[in-house]
Design an enzyme around this catalytic site. Structure first.
Site, PDB file in Angstrom:
ATOM      1  CB  THR A 237      20.642  55.571  40.295  1.00 39.71           C
ATOM      2  OG1 THR A 237      20.870  54.546  39.335  1.00 39.71           O
ATOM      3  CG2 THR A 237      19.477  55.187  41.200  1.00 39.71           C
TER       4      THR A 237
ATOM      5  CB  VAL B  22      14.569  45.381  34.938  1.00 34.94           C
ATOM      6  CG1 VAL B  22      14.100  46.006  36.246  1.00 34.94           C
ATOM      7  CG2 VAL B  22      13.595  45.718  33.815  1.00 34.94           C
TER       8      VAL B  22
END
Lengths: 165, 134
Positions: free
Chosen positions: B1, B30
């Protein structure tokens, strides 16, 4: 007002052989975004520029370099938020685009929705003229090795740190 | 990320976060990143946060908004970030990291994970780090 930009390249365990590239990558992204602020640009332009640069850097888990799912494929998520208007845009489970953060910004700017997902996000990208890229262009050798080692070991994840996104 | 937060010369604040998700995740999974208040939040009146780490844990505590809540209560960017991360660790055994700014341009890069690569620029000075305390 003193402009400021702060970026991160992800939390977890960063292997020693990747630490220098990771540090260099965040510094480069900061410089790119901060140059926009120094030129009088907006905070939104700055964060999208910085994150786009990180997405294009294969050392990070986003865009090119994304980790692989259980099927060995890339599915990416992104969000932007504007503190002036509380406007936001996001995409989830999107495939085959280079910069999901730019697509998230288009969701914010061009739709009345907060998040588009999967095939709908792909269709929206196409409608906005965002080019698709081959999935292979987003997959690095490091990502392949990571997921292969997990499959060979019969595990679902490496370690507690490995669960991090 | 990966993620970023910024304050511009007009005092406007923004955040952005992007991720490939979790290694070997189920198809269709998700995480926190695209969820408002989890992967990021920005409000000119309070500040902005971009998060990284255990996605499901971040979602359970809405980490970005939790940190801004602490800032609304008067905590500094550093203290609010640490409080949010500590709560996530104690309540749902989650680790992660955040970058945070407030409207005055104060900033923080804090994490409970072993490492987090981060960088910051202000007053033409570049700061960066990888380990706790850098």
């Amino acid at each position: 007002m003193l402009p400021v930009l702060v970026v991160h390249g992800g939390a977890g365990h960063i292997p020693k052989e990747r630490s220098e590239k990771s540090t260099a990558g965040v510094c480069s992204a900061v410089r790119a975004g901060y140059a926009i602020l120094q030129g009088g640009g907006s905070s939104m332009d700055a964060v999208v520029e910085a994150v786009s640069e990180l997405e294009n850097n294969p050392s990070f888990n986003a865009g090119c370099g994304s980790v692989l799912n259980v099927k060995g494929e890339v599915e990416m998520d992104a969000i932007v938020m504007d503190g002036k208007t509380l406007g936001s845009g996001a995409v989830s489970a999107v495939r085959c685009i280079a910069n999901p953060v730019q697509l998230a910004r288009l969701v914010m700017d061009k739709t009345s929705h907060a998040c588009l997902t999967a095939e709908g996000a792909t269709q929206f990208a196409s409608a906005m003229g965002v080019p698709t890229v081959p999935q292979e262009s987003l997959i690095t050798e490091y990502s392949r090795i990571e997921v292969t080692e997990i499959h060979e070991a019969g595990r679902t994840v490496f370690t507690k740190e490995g669960k991090m996104g | 990320t990966v993620g970023a937060v910024a304050v511009d010369s007009d005092g406007n604040i923004a955040c952005a976060t992007s991720t490939g998700g979790m290694l070997n995740k189920m198809e269709g999974r998700v995480g926190d990143t695209p969820c408002i208040g989890c992967g990021g939040y920005a409000d000119n009146k309070i500040g902005a946060v971009s998060t990284t780490g255990h996605g499901e844990a971040i979602m359970k505590v809405t980490l970005a908004r939790l940190i801004l809540f602490h800032m609304e209560q008067g905590q500094s960017v550093e203290a609010a970030s640490d409080l949010g991360l500590a709560y996530m660790k104690s309540r749902v055994d989650g680790l992660g990291g955040v970058v945070t700014v407030d409207p005055q341009g104060h900033w923080a890069a804090r994490f409970s994970s072993p490492q987090m690569s981060w960088g910051a620029a202000q007053k033409d000075t570049l700061h960066y780090g990888l380990y706790t305390g850098e």
